[in-house]
Design a protein around this motif. Structure first.
Motif, PDB file in Angstrom:
ATOM      1  N   CYS A   1       0.843  -1.220   0.000  1.00  0.00           N
ATOM      2  CA  CYS A   1       0.000   0.000   0.000  1.00  0.00           C
ATOM      3  C   CYS A   1       0.869   1.257   0.000  1.00  0.00           C
ATOM      4  O   CYS A   1       0.554   2.236  -0.687  1.00  0.00           O
ATOM      5  N   ALA A   2       1.953   1.210   0.760  1.00  0.00           N
ATOM      6  CA  ALA A   2       2.874   2.355   0.786  1.00  0.00           C
ATOM      7  C   ALA A   2       3.493   2.560  -0.597  1.00  0.00           C
ATOM      8  O   ALA A   2       3.571   3.687  -1.101  1.00  0.00           O
ATOM      9  N   ALA A   3       3.919   1.455  -1.227  1.00  0.00           N
ATOM     10  CA  ALA A   3       4.521   1.534  -2.566  1.00  0.00           C
ATOM     11  C   ALA A   3       3.510   2.064  -3.585  1.00  0.00           C
ATOM     12  O   ALA A   3       3.846   2.891  -4.443  1.00  0.00           O
ATOM     13  N   ALA A   4       2.266   1.589  -3.475  1.00  0.00           N
ATOM     14  CA  ALA A   4       1.211   2.053  -4.395  1.00  0.00           C
ATOM     15  C   ALA A   4       0.944   3.547  -4.183  1.00  0.00           C
ATOM     16  O   ALA A   4       0.712   4.287  -5.150  1.00  0.00           O
ATOM     17  N   GLY A   5       0.980   3.981  -2.929  1.00  0.00           N
ATOM     18  CA  GLY A   5       0.791   5.402  -2.623  1.00  0.00           C
ATOM     19  C   GLY A   5       1.818   6.267  -3.328  1.00  0.00           C
ATOM     20  O   GLY A   5       1.484   7.277  -3.953  1.00  0.00           O
TER      21      GLY A   5
ATOM     22  N   LEU B   1      -0.702   8.928  -4.031  1.00  0.00           N
ATOM     23  CA  LEU B   1      -1.807   8.923  -3.074  1.00  0.00           C
ATOM     24  C   LEU B   1      -1.275   9.162  -1.661  1.00  0.00           C
ATOM     25  O   LEU B   1      -0.150   8.760  -1.349  1.00  0.00           O
ATOM     26  N   THR B   2      -2.085   9.750  -0.833  1.00  0.00           N
ATOM     27  CA  THR B   2      -1.751   9.863   0.595  1.00  0.00           C
ATOM     28  C   THR B   2      -2.165   8.567   1.274  1.00  0.00           C
ATOM     29  O   THR B   2      -3.313   8.127   1.121  1.00  0.00           O
ATOM     30  N   THR B   3      -1.243   7.933   1.990  1.00  0.00           N
ATOM     31  CA  THR B   3      -1.568   6.659   2.646  1.00  0.00           C
ATOM     32  C   THR B   3      -1.284   6.730   4.145  1.00  0.00           C
ATOM     33  O   THR B   3      -0.352   7.407   4.590  1.00  0.00           O
TER      34      THR B   3
END
Length: 303
Positions: free
Chosen positions: A77-81, A86-88
């Motif tokens: 999720c952090a990598a996708a952010g 995106l803010t994660t």
């Protein structure tokens, strides 16, 4: 924010060549979803894809999700952010953050905001009142469950199933049940779909999978194997780790002992026990999670 969340999903299929397989006339291929993307790989991408699309449809600008300190889901999720701008936020089972933890270091480098909570508070992560409080605290956020499993996640895992060549058996590691449920949704009902539970006392997942997938509730062509957990979630024997190293050296198949390594070890035992009829065609899903090896080394659980 990107208006389309895409990465190249054509991960390779690797044939395993072994005398054990030849002797039984069994064909075994590995769907190398660990190679989907350097940082957002395996079932973590499959589950995230339609959640990100849903997040955008709801016009939310931030993603809030949950995980332990070494979570593959938090890492992805952090990598996708970072990748999709995106803010994660990560609600981390705490109560304190270990600043040296490689998974959390990576998440911070990607810009994820980490919120450690007590184990007691973390247990509330499925509670509707608690989630309502979080939504108030993060009004512009899309809340994604731990592990990324929900109805939207199934769509990506279903797509994975539909991309596979015809097989008698498809097998995957099972943690929260989302990948298995999506594979059941997408596989032809003549294919047997097997999940290898990586946690203890996982029988409860059978009902969860049926509630996630209407197909799973109706069809009998799937099974959750609960006897290969190796002591519980995150636990593994020296024998299992040796098996992972052996698969790497003999077949150039990198594995970690928490998910895909457990699944492959189970599969190897089942083949030895003649669980599969002669001539069977098996596809095993490598669901990624190799970033977890850094955490295992950090904790000195492997060399």
């Amino acid at each position: 924010m990107h208006n389309s969340f895409t990465i190249d999903e054509n991960s390779p299929i690797q044939q395993i060549d072994s005398t054990k397989l030849k002797k039984r006339n069994i064909s075994l291929c590995i769907k190398r979803d660990d190679l989907l993307h350097p940082l957002i790989s395996g079932n973590k991408w499959r589950k995230l894809k339609y959640n990100l699309i849903e997040m955008q449809a709801q016009n939310k600008q931030e993603l809030v999700t949950f995980g332990g300190a070494f979570s593959n889901h938090i890492h992805a999720c952090a990598a996708a952010g970072k990748h999709f701008n995106l803010t994660t936020h990560g609600i981390i089972r705490g109560p304190e953050l270990d600043q040296q933890n490689p998974t959390l270091q990576f998440a911070k480098q990607c810009g994820m905001q980490l919120h450690p909570v007590t184990r007691l508070e973390y247990r509330e992560r499925h509670n509707a009142d608690y989630l309502a409080q979080l939504q108030t605290r993060f009004p512009n956020a899309y809340l994604l469950p731990e592990g990324g499993t929900n109805t939207a996640a199934l769509l990506g895992c279903k797509e994975l199933a539909q991309s596979l060549p015809v097989a008698d058996y498809v097998i995957c590691p099972t943690g929260s049940g989302g990948t298995l449920a999506g594979l059941i949704e997408g596989c032809d009902n003549s294919t047997q779909v097997l999940g290898v539970a990586v946690l203890k006392q996982a029988e409860y997942l059978i009902d969860e999978i049926k509630s996630l997938s209407p197909v799973a509730a109706q069809q009998q062509n799937w099974q959750l194997l609960t006897q290969f957990h190796g002591g519980g979630y995150g636990k593994f024997s020296p024998e299992l780790w040796q098996f992972c190293l052996q698969m790497q050296s003999q077949h150039q198949l990198p594995l970690e002992p928490i998910y895909s390594g457990k699944m492959m070890h189970a599969l190897w035992q089942l083949i030895a026990q003649d669980y599969f009829p002669k001539g069977s065609n098996i596809i095993a899903i490598h669901t990624g999670g190799l970033q977890g090896l850094d955490g295992l080394r950090y904790r000195q659980l492997i060399d």
